[in-house]
Design a protein around this motif. Structure first.
Motif, mmCIF file in Angstrom:
data_model
loop_
_atom_site.group_PDB
_atom_site.id
_atom_site.type_symbol
_atom_site.label_atom_id
_atom_site.label_comp_id
_atom_site.label_asym_id
_atom_site.label_seq_id
_atom_site.Cartn_x
_atom_site.Cartn_y
_atom_site.Cartn_z
ATOM 1 N N LYS A 15 12.415 59.121 6.591
ATOM 2 C CA LYS A 15 13.222 60.325 6.406
ATOM 3 C C LYS A 15 13.298 61.169 7.675
ATOM 4 O O LYS A 15 14.222 61.967 7.829
ATOM 5 C CB LYS A 15 12.651 61.164 5.261
ATOM 6 N N ASN A 16 12.316 61.019 8.560
ATOM 7 C CA ASN A 16 12.263 61.785 9.810
ATOM 8 C C ASN A 16 12.226 60.825 10.996
ATOM 9 O O ASN A 16 11.375 60.935 11.875
ATOM 10 C CB ASN A 16 11.007 62.674 9.826
ATOM 11 N N SER A 17 13.131 59.868 11.001
ATOM 12 C CA SER A 17 13.072 58.784 11.985
ATOM 13 C C SER A 17 13.229 59.250 13.432
ATOM 14 O O SER A 17 12.867 58.525 14.352
ATOM 15 C CB SER A 17 14.114 57.714 11.663
ATOM 16 N N ALA A 18 13.728 60.451 13.647
ATOM 17 C CA ALA A 18 13.830 60.960 15.018
ATOM 18 C C ALA A 18 12.451 61.264 15.591
ATOM 19 O O ALA A 18 12.261 61.296 16.809
ATOM 20 C CB ALA A 18 14.698 62.213 15.063
ATOM 21 N N ASP A 19 11.468 61.452 14.718
ATOM 22 C CA ASP A 19 10.096 61.713 15.146
ATOM 23 C C ASP A 19 9.413 60.372 15.416
ATOM 24 O O ASP A 19 8.830 59.751 14.528
ATOM 25 C CB ASP A 19 9.344 62.500 14.070
ATOM 26 N N ARG A 20 9.474 59.933 16.657
ATOM 27 C CA ARG A 20 8.936 58.619 17.034
ATOM 28 C C ARG A 20 7.423 58.527 16.848
ATOM 29 O O ARG A 20 6.899 57.472 16.531
ATOM 30 C CB ARG A 20 9.331 58.265 18.461
ATOM 31 N N VAL A 21 6.730 59.628 17.049
ATOM 32 C CA VAL A 21 5.274 59.628 16.867
ATOM 33 C C VAL A 21 4.937 59.357 15.407
ATOM 34 O O VAL A 21 4.096 58.501 15.088
ATOM 35 C CB VAL A 21 4.649 60.952 17.360
ATOM 36 N N LEU A 22 5.587 60.061 14.502
ATOM 37 C CA LEU A 22 5.377 59.865 13.064
ATOM 38 C C LEU A 22 5.713 58.434 12.664
ATOM 39 O O LEU A 22 4.990 57.801 11.892
ATOM 40 C CB LEU A 22 6.231 60.866 12.277
ATOM 41 N N PHE A 23 6.806 57.921 13.191
ATOM 42 C CA PHE A 23 7.269 56.568 12.901
ATOM 43 C C PHE A 23 6.197 55.552 13.298
ATOM 44 O O PHE A 23 5.812 54.687 12.510
ATOM 45 C CB PHE A 23 8.570 56.314 13.674
ATOM 46 N N LYS A 24 5.692 55.670 14.515
ATOM 47 C CA LYS A 24 4.688 54.725 15.000
ATOM 48 C C LYS A 24 3.350 54.891 14.288
ATOM 49 O O LYS A 24 2.666 53.907 14.009
ATOM 50 C CB LYS A 24 4.520 54.850 16.516
ATOM 51 N N GLN A 25 2.970 56.111 13.981
ATOM 52 C CA GLN A 25 1.713 56.331 13.258
ATOM 53 C C GLN A 25 1.752 55.658 11.888
ATOM 54 O O GLN A 25 0.775 55.039 11.466
ATOM 55 C CB GLN A 25 1.436 57.828 13.089
ATOM 56 N N ALA A 26 2.864 55.790 11.211
ATOM 57 C CA ALA A 26 2.998 55.176 9.889
ATOM 58 C C ALA A 26 2.907 53.656 9.984
ATOM 59 O O ALA A 26 2.205 53.015 9.183
ATOM 60 C CB ALA A 26 4.329 55.592 9.255
ATOM 61 N N LEU A 27 3.579 53.088 10.966
ATOM 62 C CA LEU A 27 3.536 51.636 11.119
ATOM 63 C C LEU A 27 2.160 51.152 11.555
ATOM 64 O O LEU A 27 1.685 50.112 11.097
ATOM 65 C CB LEU A 27 4.606 51.177 12.116
ATOM 66 N N ARG A 28 1.500 51.899 12.396
ATOM 67 C CA ARG A 28 0.145 51.516 12.823
ATOM 68 C C ARG A 28 -0.830 51.559 11.643
ATOM 69 O O ARG A 28 -1.679 50.682 11.500
ATOM 70 C CB ARG A 28 -0.325 52.415 13.958
ATOM 71 N N PHE A 29 -0.721 52.592 10.811
ATOM 72 C CA PHE A 29 -1.590 52.678 9.638
ATOM 73 C C PHE A 29 -1.349 51.482 8.720
ATOM 74 O O PHE A 29 -2.294 50.849 8.236
ATOM 75 C CB PHE A 29 -1.365 53.993 8.879
ATOM 76 N N ASN A 30 -0.089 51.168 8.482
ATOM 77 C CA ASN A 30 0.243 50.038 7.619
ATOM 78 C C ASN A 30 -0.275 48.727 8.223
ATOM 79 O O ASN A 30 -0.834 47.886 7.515
ATOM 80 C CB ASN A 30 1.756 49.964 7.386
ATOM 81 N N HIS A 31 -0.106 48.578 9.518
ATOM 82 C CA HIS A 31 -0.584 47.371 10.191
ATOM 83 C C HIS A 31 -2.103 47.251 10.063
ATOM 84 O O HIS A 31 -2.630 46.166 9.777
ATOM 85 C CB HIS A 31 -0.167 47.392 11.662
ATOM 86 N N LEU A 32 -2.819 48.340 10.238
ATOM 87 C CA LEU A 32 -4.270 48.334 10.089
ATOM 88 C C LEU A 32 -4.667 47.928 8.664
ATOM 89 O O LEU A 32 -5.568 47.100 8.477
ATOM 90 C CB LEU A 32 -4.848 49.708 10.428
ATOM 91 N N LEU A 33 -4.001 48.479 7.687
ATOM 92 C CA LEU A 33 -4.285 48.150 6.290
ATOM 93 C C LEU A 33 -4.127 46.654 6.043
ATOM 94 O O LEU A 33 -4.995 46.010 5.445
ATOM 95 C CB LEU A 33 -3.357 48.953 5.372
ATOM 96 N N TRP A 34 -3.036 46.084 6.518
ATOM 97 C CA TRP A 34 -2.777 44.665 6.295
ATOM 98 C C TRP A 34 -3.709 43.787 7.127
ATOM 99 O O TRP A 34 -4.067 42.685 6.707
ATOM 100 C CB TRP A 34 -1.303 44.341 6.525
ATOM 101 N N THR A 35 -4.141 44.261 8.283
ATOM 102 C CA THR A 35 -5.123 43.523 9.081
ATOM 103 C C THR A 35 -6.450 43.457 8.338
ATOM 104 O O THR A 35 -7.120 42.417 8.322
ATOM 105 C CB THR A 35 -5.298 44.185 10.465
ATOM 106 N N ILE A 36 -6.824 44.549 7.698
ATOM 107 C CA ILE A 36 -8.040 44.566 6.891
ATOM 108 C C ILE A 36 -7.913 43.572 5.732
ATOM 109 O O ILE A 36 -8.863 42.841 5.413
ATOM 110 C CB ILE A 36 -8.343 45.994 6.385
ATOM 111 N N MET A 37 -6.744 43.538 5.113
ATOM 112 C CA MET A 37 -6.510 42.573 4.026
ATOM 113 C C MET A 37 -6.668 41.139 4.534
ATOM 114 O O MET A 37 -7.302 40.307 3.873
ATOM 115 C CB MET A 37 -5.109 42.754 3.428
ATOM 116 N N GLN A 38 -6.090 40.859 5.695
ATOM 117 C CA GLN A 38 -6.202 39.509 6.264
ATOM 118 C C GLN A 38 -7.660 39.150 6.539
ATOM 119 O O GLN A 38 -8.092 38.034 6.239
ATOM 120 C CB GLN A 38 -5.390 39.402 7.555
ATOM 121 N N ALA A 39 -8.405 40.086 7.100
ATOM 122 C CA ALA A 39 -9.819 39.833 7.391
ATOM 123 C C ALA A 39 -10.596 39.574 6.108
ATOM 124 O O ALA A 39 -11.452 38.675 6.060
ATOM 125 C CB ALA A 39 -10.412 41.009 8.159
#
Length: 99
Positions: A15-39
């Motif tokens: 919803k706030n895609s112009a905020d690149r920091v927010l965008f990347k933080q959300a994707l990094r959190f999701n990536h971390l979550l899925w990395t934990i699942m893989q481990a």
């Protein structure tokens, strides 16, 4: 709860895609979550049936690819499928099995 949080973070980022920091933080959190699942599913102590482990791994590989695409392209629409996956998992994990 973690899947719900990741979905909400990505929804906010979408919803706030112009905020690149927010965008990347959300994707990094999701990536971390899925990395934990893989481990977790590759840990020999994990007692889930192999078929379920394989399904989770396949889904996590898709999530990794979609996350990479979203990071690279910064297209808010790329988040839609990730949000949907996480919300569906969060709902499924909250349900109490019959019996």
């Amino acid at each position: 709860m973690a899947f719900g949080k990741a979905a909400q973070m990505m929804d906010d980022a979408q919803k706030n895609s112009a905020d690149r920091v927010l965008f990347k933080q959300a994707l990094r959190f999701n990536h971390l979550l899925w990395t934990i699942m893989q481990a977790d599913i590759t840990d020999p102590a994990n007692k889930l049936p192999n078929e379920i482990k394989a399904n989770i791994m396949s889904l996590s590989i898709f999530v990794d690819q979609q996350t990479t695409k979203a990071m690279r392209d910064h297209d808010p629409e790329d988040l839609t499928i990730l949000i949907s996956i996480n919300r569906n998992l969060a709902m499924g994990l909250r349900e109490t099995p019959p019996g």
